[in-house]
Design a protein around this motif. Structure first.
Motif, PDB file in Angstrom:
ATOM      1  N   ILE A   1      11.388  53.491   5.128  1.00 13.68           N
ATOM      2  CA  ILE A   1      11.207  54.521   4.619  1.00 13.68           C
ATOM      3  C   ILE A   1       9.435  55.000   4.513  1.00 13.68           C
ATOM      4  O   ILE A   1       8.996  56.169   4.905  1.00 13.68           O
ATOM      5  CB  ILE A   1      12.015  55.032   3.170  1.00 13.68           C
ATOM      6  N   LEU A   2       8.866  54.106   3.800  1.00 11.94           N
ATOM      7  CA  LEU A   2       7.645  54.381   3.469  1.00 11.94           C
ATOM      8  C   LEU A   2       6.718  54.445   4.787  1.00 11.94           C
ATOM      9  O   LEU A   2       5.613  55.290   4.853  1.00 11.94           O
ATOM     10  CB  LEU A   2       7.184  53.067   2.701  1.00 11.94           C
ATOM     11  N   GLY A   3       7.072  53.921   5.807  1.00  4.22           N
ATOM     12  CA  GLY A   3       6.333  53.929   7.094  1.00  4.22           C
ATOM     13  C   GLY A   3       6.517  55.338   7.781  1.00  4.22           C
ATOM     14  O   GLY A   3       5.587  55.726   8.446  1.00  4.22           O
ATOM     15  N   GLU A   4       7.530  56.296   7.286  1.00  7.59           N
ATOM     16  CA  GLU A   4       7.496  57.481   7.779  1.00  7.59           C
ATOM     17  C   GLU A   4       6.436  58.439   6.993  1.00  7.59           C
ATOM     18  O   GLU A   4       6.467  59.512   7.406  1.00  7.59           O
ATOM     19  CB  GLU A   4       9.062  58.285   7.477  1.00  7.59           C
ATOM     20  N   GLN A   5       5.993  57.904   5.961  1.00  8.60           N
ATOM     21  CA  GLN A   5       4.943  58.697   5.049  1.00  8.60           C
ATOM     22  C   GLN A   5       3.805  58.216   5.025  1.00  8.60           C
ATOM     23  O   GLN A   5       2.863  58.878   4.772  1.00  8.60           O
ATOM     24  CB  GLN A   5       5.695  58.705   3.598  1.00  8.60           C
ATOM     25  N   ILE A   6       3.490  56.743   4.985  1.00  9.63           N
ATOM     26  CA  ILE A   6       2.182  56.080   5.209  1.00  9.63           C
ATOM     27  C   ILE A   6       1.779  55.264   6.368  1.00  9.63           C
ATOM     28  O   ILE A   6       2.769  54.517   6.602  1.00  9.63           O
ATOM     29  CB  ILE A   6       2.121  55.265   3.760  1.00  9.63           C
ATOM     30  N   ILE A   7       0.811  55.759   6.862  1.00 10.68           N
ATOM     31  CA  ILE A   7       0.574  55.046   8.118  1.00 10.68           C
ATOM     32  C   ILE A   7       0.414  53.447   8.076  1.00 10.68           C
ATOM     33  O   ILE A   7       0.827  52.801   8.920  1.00 10.68           O
ATOM     34  CB  ILE A   7      -0.625  55.539   9.066  1.00 10.68           C
ATOM     35  N   SER A   8      -0.262  52.801   7.084  1.00 12.94           N
ATOM     36  CA  SER A   8      -0.526  51.426   6.778  1.00 12.94           C
ATOM     37  C   SER A   8       0.578  50.871   6.602  1.00 12.94           C
ATOM     38  O   SER A   8       0.888  49.882   7.073  1.00 12.94           O
ATOM     39  CB  SER A   8      -1.420  51.398   5.670  1.00 12.94           C
ATOM     40  N   MET A   9       1.853  51.420   5.985  1.00 15.04           N
ATOM     41  CA  MET A   9       3.168  50.872   5.983  1.00 15.04           C
ATOM     42  C   MET A   9       3.724  50.692   7.306  1.00 15.04           C
ATOM     43  O   MET A   9       4.644  50.045   7.426  1.00 15.04           O
ATOM     44  CB  MET A   9       3.915  51.537   4.801  1.00 15.04           C
ATOM     45  N   HIS A  10       3.506  51.932   7.951  1.00 12.84           N
ATOM     46  CA  HIS A  10       4.267  51.719   9.486  1.00 12.84           C
ATOM     47  C   HIS A  10       3.551  50.683  10.254  1.00 12.84           C
ATOM     48  O   HIS A  10       4.404  50.010  10.928  1.00 12.84           O
ATOM     49  CB  HIS A  10       3.868  53.079  10.092  1.00 12.84           C
ATOM     50  N   MET A  11       2.313  50.166   9.879  1.00 12.05           N
ATOM     51  CA  MET A  11       1.650  49.298  10.553  1.00 12.05           C
ATOM     52  C   MET A  11       2.041  47.835  10.182  1.00 12.05           C
ATOM     53  O   MET A  11       2.382  46.807  11.093  1.00 12.05           O
ATOM     54  CB  MET A  11       0.305  49.261  10.204  1.00 12.05           C
ATOM     55  N   VAL A  12       2.491  47.976   8.796  1.00 12.45           N
ATOM     56  CA  VAL A  12       3.302  46.404   8.458  1.00 12.45           C
ATOM     57  C   VAL A  12       4.319  46.233   9.229  1.00 12.45           C
ATOM     58  O   VAL A  12       5.014  45.201   9.433  1.00 12.45           O
ATOM     59  CB  VAL A  12       3.544  46.712   6.797  1.00 12.45           C
ATOM     60  N   GLN A  13       5.330  47.452   9.175  1.00 14.56           N
ATOM     61  CA  GLN A  13       6.711  47.366   9.997  1.00 14.56           C
ATOM     62  C   GLN A  13       6.308  46.860  11.411  1.00 14.56           C
ATOM     63  O   GLN A  13       6.940  45.952  11.850  1.00 14.56           O
ATOM     64  CB  GLN A  13       7.073  48.661   9.970  1.00 14.56           C
ATOM     65  N   HIS A  14       5.318  47.310  12.061  1.00 11.16           N
ATOM     66  CA  HIS A  14       4.935  46.948  13.506  1.00 11.16           C
ATOM     67  C   HIS A  14       4.694  45.419  13.499  1.00 11.16           C
ATOM     68  O   HIS A  14       5.238  44.781  14.359  1.00 11.16           O
ATOM     69  CB  HIS A  14       3.717  47.640  13.808  1.00 11.16           C
ATOM     70  N   VAL A  15       3.701  44.940  12.652  1.00 14.02           N
ATOM     71  CA  VAL A  15       3.482  43.386  12.640  1.00 14.02           C
ATOM     72  C   VAL A  15       4.618  42.415  12.364  1.00 14.02           C
ATOM     73  O   VAL A  15       4.778  41.581  13.090  1.00 14.02           O
ATOM     74  CB  VAL A  15       2.359  42.975  11.895  1.00 14.02           C
ATOM     75  N   LEU A  16       5.588  43.106  11.682  1.00 16.55           N
ATOM     76  CA  LEU A  16       6.774  42.282  11.255  1.00 16.55           C
ATOM     77  C   LEU A  16       7.692  42.014  12.466  1.00 16.55           C
ATOM     78  O   LEU A  16       8.195  41.174  12.780  1.00 16.55           O
ATOM     79  CB  LEU A  16       7.535  42.968   9.985  1.00 16.55           C
ATOM     80  N   LEU A  17       7.863  43.169  13.185  1.00 16.07           N
ATOM     81  CA  LEU A  17       8.534  43.157  14.294  1.00 16.07           C
ATOM     82  C   LEU A  17       7.832  42.572  15.367  1.00 16.07           C
ATOM     83  O   LEU A  17       8.826  41.750  16.173  1.00 16.07           O
ATOM     84  CB  LEU A  17       9.037  44.636  14.734  1.00 16.07           C
TER      85      LEU A  17
END
Length: 304
Positions: free
Chosen positions: A65-81
């Motif tokens: 959910i945070l990745g939809e609001q904060i781009i740095s959290m979206h990036m954390v999601q990317h590196v996890l996947l």
């Protein structure tokens, strides 16, 4: 201002992860009973469970959910996947655990041709990152759940294919000796790292969707974008360093095992020489009784 940090308890994701864990644990326990000479260790189980935990964090925890609001959290999601989850999950496998499916895996690799090659894995991994970070596509993934799912599937598939060639316990088309694994990794991590550096030092914010978000945690759109790029660049460098160290240790271990086999049984050349020197018939050698002519070879006339 605080962002929405709720959990994403999507039933499909939770059921899929539960089934994944259940099948692995059942197979792991089955391989540890009986007379199996090389049962999978507990650290393999721990690695697999940590990998599934990384998937859980990326898809279920507030990171999603945070990745939809904060781009740095979206990036954390990317590196996890893309890296963390595939690496940990693949390290959880052994030849024994994969034994029922090994022939099927090799059959699929032969069928798909170029898709199973290391070159395709490099291209897919690199292009997936650059493709989904095009501003229009990145914004679309943040705004539309279907596009976001496609992005997740792309990253997960690209990451698994890429790391499978390096870390798989069964043989792949990548030659894991000498400088080949280092070239394989450097050619990919360098290009993806450049994308992270470009995002870090970009003079303006390029993602319109995130420019419209409130400045959560005191981050302006430009500073949030710079943090996201730094996360990508640093993660790529750290993962590459750790992976190279692991591959080097594995190479030393395999070399030591090979030396032990040669010390006990001799080199392949020495074993072949012993077979030839041993009394009795040898494979491929025709014994001819004394006083009789040698038989003709295929395509030749009778011996004179």
């Amino acid at each position: 201002m605080s962002p929405d940090a709720s959990w994403n308890f999507a039933p499909g994701i939770l059921i899929g992860l539960a089934v994944y864990v259940g099948v692995y644990v059942w197979r792991w326990r089955d391989c540890r009973v009986g007379s199996e000479p090389h049962p999978p260790s507990r650290w393999r189980l721990a690695s697999f469970l940590l990998g599934v935990t990384a998937l859980f964090a990326a898809l279920v925890s507030p990171i999603d959910i945070l990745g939809e609001q904060i781009i740095s959290m979206h990036m954390v999601q990317h590196v996890l996947l893309l890296d963390i989850a595939p690496v940990l999950i693949i390290l959880g496998f052994t030849k024994v655990l994969l034994r029922p499916a090994t022939r099927r895996i090799h059959w699929v690799e032969r069928r798909v041709g170029f898709i199973a090659s290391p070159l395709f894995a490099i291209l897919f991994y690199t292009l997936a990152m650059w493709f989904w970070h095009v501003p229009a596509l990145y914004d679309a993934a943040a705004e539309n759940s279907t596009v976001h799912l496609a992005e997740h599937l792309t990253f997960g598939t690209a990451g698994f294919l890429y790391w499978w060639h390096l870390l798989s316990p069964v043989s792949t088309r990548l030659r894991r000796e000498g400088m080949t694994p280092i070239v394989y990794m450097a050619s990919t991590k360098a290009t993806v790292g450049l994308l992270g550096i470009a995002m870090t030092f970009a003079p303006v914010a390029v993602y319109d969707y995130y420019k419209e978000q409130p400045e959560y945690w005191g981050l302006s759109p430009l500073s949030d974008q710079a943090m996201a790029g730094a996360i990508m660049a640093i993660e790529q460098a750290l993962v590459m360093g750790i992976a190279i160290a692991y591959l080097f240790m594995r190479m030393l271990d395999e070399s030591e095992k090979r030396d032990q086999r040669e010390e006990r049984y001799g080199t392949p050349e020495e074993r072949a020489a012993k077979v030839q020197a041993a009394p009795g018939p040898h494979p491929g050698v025709i014994e001819v009784p004394k006083g009789q002519p040698a038989p003709a070879r295929p395509g030749e006339g009778p011996a004179a």
